[in-house]
Design a protein around this motif. Structure first.
Motif, PDB file in Angstrom:
ATOM      1  N   LEU A   1      53.721  43.091  37.785  1.00 11.34           N
ATOM      2  CA  LEU A   1      52.221  43.238  37.322  1.00 11.34           C
ATOM      3  C   LEU A   1      51.837  43.676  36.404  1.00 11.34           C
ATOM      4  CD1 LEU A   1      52.703  44.934  41.091  1.00 11.34           C
ATOM      5  CD2 LEU A   1      51.495  43.065  40.579  1.00 11.34           C
ATOM      6  N   VAL A   2      52.826  44.219  35.530  1.00 15.73           N
ATOM      7  CA  VAL A   2      52.153  44.798  34.700  1.00 15.73           C
ATOM      8  C   VAL A   2      52.307  43.394  33.227  1.00 15.73           C
ATOM      9  CG1 VAL A   2      53.141  46.674  32.708  1.00 15.73           C
ATOM     10  CG2 VAL A   2      53.936  46.675  35.056  1.00 15.73           C
ATOM     11  N   THR A   3      53.274  42.458  33.410  1.00 17.46           N
ATOM     12  CA  THR A   3      53.090  41.827  32.735  1.00 17.46           C
ATOM     13  C   THR A   3      51.365  40.729  32.555  1.00 17.46           C
ATOM     14  OG1 THR A   3      55.878  41.739  32.603  1.00 17.46           O
ATOM     15  CG2 THR A   3      54.182  39.599  31.506  1.00 17.46           C
ATOM     16  N   GLU A   4      51.165  40.843  33.806  1.00 20.46           N
ATOM     17  CA  GLU A   4      49.674  39.656  34.130  1.00 20.46           C
ATOM     18  C   GLU A   4      48.546  40.924  33.834  1.00 20.46           C
ATOM     19  OE1 GLU A   4      46.869  37.879  38.200  1.00 20.46           O
ATOM     20  OE2 GLU A   4      49.585  39.149  37.843  1.00 20.46           O
ATOM     21  N   VAL A   5      48.741  42.384  33.982  1.00 19.41           N
ATOM     22  CA  VAL A   5      47.546  42.693  32.966  1.00 19.41           C
ATOM     23  C   VAL A   5      47.777  43.361  31.586  1.00 19.41           C
ATOM     24  CG1 VAL A   5      46.490  45.362  32.991  1.00 19.41           C
ATOM     25  CG2 VAL A   5      46.792  43.802  35.124  1.00 19.41           C
ATOM     26  N   ASN A   6      49.022  42.842  31.177  1.00 21.96           N
ATOM     27  CA  ASN A   6      48.767  43.124  29.540  1.00 21.96           C
ATOM     28  C   ASN A   6      48.677  42.245  29.195  1.00 21.96           C
ATOM     29  OD1 ASN A   6      50.060  45.840  29.234  1.00 21.96           O
ATOM     30  ND2 ASN A   6      51.895  45.841  29.656  1.00 21.96           N
ATOM     31  N   ALA A   7      48.658  41.009  29.707  1.00 21.97           N
ATOM     32  CA  ALA A   7      48.438  39.533  29.208  1.00 21.97           C
ATOM     33  C   ALA A   7      47.173  38.877  29.070  1.00 21.97           C
ATOM     34  CB  ALA A   7      48.884  37.803  30.130  1.00 21.97           C
ATOM     35  N   ARG A   8      46.484  39.565  30.156  1.00 17.06           N
ATOM     36  CA  ARG A   8      45.049  39.697  30.044  1.00 17.06           C
ATOM     37  C   ARG A   8      44.497  40.574  29.032  1.00 17.06           C
ATOM     38  NH1 ARG A   8      40.428  37.664  30.292  1.00 17.06           N
ATOM     39  NH2 ARG A   8      38.638  38.513  31.846  1.00 17.06           N
ATOM     40  N   ILE A   9      44.926  41.583  29.034  1.00 17.03           N
ATOM     41  CA  ILE A   9      44.306  43.014  27.925  1.00 17.03           C
ATOM     42  C   ILE A   9      45.027  42.790  26.343  1.00 17.03           C
ATOM     43  CG2 ILE A   9      44.819  44.835  26.524  1.00 17.03           C
ATOM     44  CD1 ILE A   9      45.023  45.912  29.488  1.00 17.03           C
ATOM     45  N   THR A  10      45.710  41.517  25.890  1.00 12.42           N
ATOM     46  CA  THR A  10      45.816  41.122  25.193  1.00 12.42           C
ATOM     47  C   THR A  10      45.281  39.475  24.543  1.00 12.42           C
ATOM     48  OG1 THR A  10      48.593  41.625  24.952  1.00 12.42           O
ATOM     49  CG2 THR A  10      47.730  39.920  23.659  1.00 12.42           C
ATOM     50  N   GLU A  11      45.268  38.407  25.506  1.00 14.42           N
ATOM     51  CA  GLU A  11      44.055  37.485  25.816  1.00 14.42           C
ATOM     52  C   GLU A  11      43.013  38.154  24.808  1.00 14.42           C
ATOM     53  OE1 GLU A  11      42.174  34.118  28.137  1.00 14.42           O
ATOM     54  OE2 GLU A  11      43.665  35.280  28.720  1.00 14.42           O
TER      55      GLU A  11
ATOM     56  N   LEU B   1      41.623  51.636  28.947  1.00 11.97           N
ATOM     57  CA  LEU B   1      41.680  50.290  28.860  1.00 11.97           C
ATOM     58  C   LEU B   1      40.920  49.887  27.734  1.00 11.97           C
ATOM     59  CD1 LEU B   1      41.922  47.868  30.318  1.00 11.97           C
ATOM     60  CD2 LEU B   1      39.603  48.580  31.882  1.00 11.97           C
ATOM     61  N   LEU B   2      39.749  51.225  27.230  1.00 11.69           N
ATOM     62  CA  LEU B   2      38.989  50.625  26.080  1.00 11.69           C
ATOM     63  C   LEU B   2      39.653  50.221  24.885  1.00 11.69           C
ATOM     64  CD1 LEU B   2      35.998  50.178  25.651  1.00 11.69           C
ATOM     65  CD2 LEU B   2      35.826  52.413  25.111  1.00 11.69           C
ATOM     66  N   GLN B   3      40.798  51.240  24.711  1.00 14.94           N
ATOM     67  CA  GLN B   3      41.744  51.521  23.899  1.00 14.94           C
ATOM     68  C   GLN B   3      42.169  50.046  23.728  1.00 14.94           C
ATOM     69  OE1 GLN B   3      43.250  55.394  23.448  1.00 14.94           O
ATOM     70  NE2 GLN B   3      41.436  56.377  23.751  1.00 14.94           N
ATOM     71  N   GLY B   4      42.979  50.206  24.896  1.00 14.66           N
ATOM     72  CA  GLY B   4      43.890  48.404  24.817  1.00 14.66           C
ATOM     73  C   GLY B   4      43.339  47.186  24.797  1.00 14.66           C
TER      74      GLY B   4
ATOM     75  N   LEU C   1      39.950  53.108  39.596  1.00 13.47           N
ATOM     76  CA  LEU C   1      40.938  53.026  40.372  1.00 13.47           C
ATOM     77  C   LEU C   1      42.128  52.891  39.542  1.00 13.47           C
ATOM     78  CD1 LEU C   1      42.129  53.937  42.953  1.00 13.47           C
ATOM     79  CD2 LEU C   1      41.780  50.699  43.844  1.00 13.47           C
ATOM     80  N   GLY C   2      42.043  51.970  38.202  1.00 10.90           N
ATOM     81  CA  GLY C   2      43.706  51.574  37.752  1.00 10.90           C
ATOM     82  C   GLY C   2      44.806  50.836  38.478  1.00 10.90           C
ATOM     83  N   THR C   3      44.801  49.915  39.313  1.00 14.84           N
ATOM     84  CA  THR C   3      45.489  49.295  40.097  1.00 14.84           C
ATOM     85  C   THR C   3      45.561  47.918  38.917  1.00 14.84           C
ATOM     86  OG1 THR C   3      44.577  48.729  41.260  1.00 14.84           O
ATOM     87  CG2 THR C   3      45.529  50.622  42.139  1.00 14.84           C
ATOM     88  N   PRO C   4      46.846  47.269  38.991  1.00 14.92           N
ATOM     89  CA  PRO C   4      46.864  46.013  38.291  1.00 14.92           C
ATOM     90  C   PRO C   4      45.261  44.911  38.766  1.00 14.92           C
ATOM     91  CG  PRO C   4      48.945  46.649  38.807  1.00 14.92           C
ATOM     92  CD  PRO C   4      47.816  47.698  39.530  1.00 14.92           C
TER      93      PRO C   4
END
Length: 334
Positions: free
Chosen positions: A187-197, A232-235, A312-315
């Motif tokens: 779950l963490v990888t999926e969200v971080n991958a989207r943020i990085t994209e 999220l904004l900083q990410g 809410l901040g969930t994945p």
């Protein structure tokens, strides 16, 4: 200050609508029944497992069968991991089983909805839990002691009082406690991958500052690192507003601002959050209008859907928030 008042005070800036506040103070709704069914999850990790918390290491000896999830977003994360809590808090007043509208997981039997502000410990004990999740919450020791007398309780991590547990740490702790660490990492990888994209597609954002600024009926407030909105904004690449960072006290995730000093939140991009107000009440406010970012067209105003998702901040909610927020940030930074 009582533990109930601490929960009310700390959560006030996290709530996003009047409906949400009313729902948080409700209890024993007629359409919500107590669930006695066990989770259908088959844990992939071997038990016992241990989770480090503010109050020491918590050992979960066997796969939990009856979980009560009390922290902000804890229940939704548990369901994303395949575990259906028998008791949950509906922090944002979604109704029904308390899951957000964009959550992909669901319940076979609705959980008992527990009042978020004044915990009913007898009601929690009556659910006979073998694990309690309270991972994003105030970190109040008295509350922890009462909960841990009922069942092993995974509370906030060290230095994360006042709802400042980061979303990825929250997933890590919950997935470990439930024996689903691999799912949690996914779950963490999926969200971080989207943020990085998104970040990689907008390298120019790294040269801009960004602030999430909220308005309630009584004050203005800017969110800081440790809050899902600011994180999220900083990410996505935006730099934090230094004045806001410097004003943030340890253990807090926002800075209260008066009308006179609300311009300290002015940045290259400002994301406005009306809390228990309409969007018009924010955008028509003279304080909002005088911000340079607003005058120059570099502001975003969150509607209820975006506000709830990013809060809410969930994945699942992070992914939904990105779908809503990114196009608006693109418009605001043109």
């Amino acid at each position: 200050m009582t533990s109930g008042m601490m929960r009310i005070s700390a959560a006030a800036m996290a709530l996003t609508t009047a409906v949400a506040l009313a729902a948080c103070s409700s209890d024993d709704d007629d359409d919500t029944s107590s669930s006695s069914s066990f989770s259908d999850s088959t844990a992939t990790d071997s038990f016992p497992v241990s989770v480090d918390t503010k109050f020491g290491e918590v050992e979960v000896k066997e796969q939990p069968q009856k979980v009560v999830a009390l922290g902000w977003g804890d229940a939704e994360i548990a369901t994303e991991l395949g575990v259906q809590p028998v008791g949950a808090v509906d922090w944002l007043g979604f109704g029904g089983d308390g899951l957000s509208p964009w959550a992909e997981a669901s319940y076979d039997e609705a959980p008992e909805i527990i009042d978020s502000q004044e915990l009913d410990f007898e009601k929690i004990a009556a659910l006979d839990p073998d694990l309690i999740l309270d991972v994003r919450d105030t970190g109040d020791e008295d509350t922890y002691n009462k909960l841990s007398a009922v069942a092993p309780t995974v509370a906030v991590p060290e230095d994360a009082d006042g709802f400042t547990t980061t979303w990825d740490k929250q997933v890590e702790m919950i997935s470990t406690a439930l024996g689903e660490s691999q799912k949690g990492e996914g779950l963490v990888t999926e969200v971080n991958a989207r943020i990085t994209e998104v970040k990689d597609a907008h390298p120019e954002w790294s040269e801009k500052t960004g602030t999430v600024l909220a308005k309630t009926s009584v004050e203005w407030a800017a969110y800081s690192a440790g809050d899902a909105r600011a994180d999220l904004l900083q990410g996505l690449g935006f730099q934090p507003n230094k004045e806001i960072s410097d004003l943030t006290k340890p253990g807090e995730f926002y800075v209260s601002l008066s009308e006179e000093n609300a311009d300290k939140a002015d940045s290259d991009v400002v994301v406005g959050f009306p809390i228990m107000l309409t969007a018009d009440e924010l955008t028509n406010d003279k304080t909002w209008k005088r911000l340079t970012a607003v005058k120059d067209g570099h502001a975003v105003v969150a509607d209820e859907d975006l506000a709830n998702a990013i809060s809410l901040g969930t994945p699942a909610s992070m992914l939904h928030a990105l779908d809503l927020l990114v196009p608006q940030l693109e418009d605001a930074t043109e």
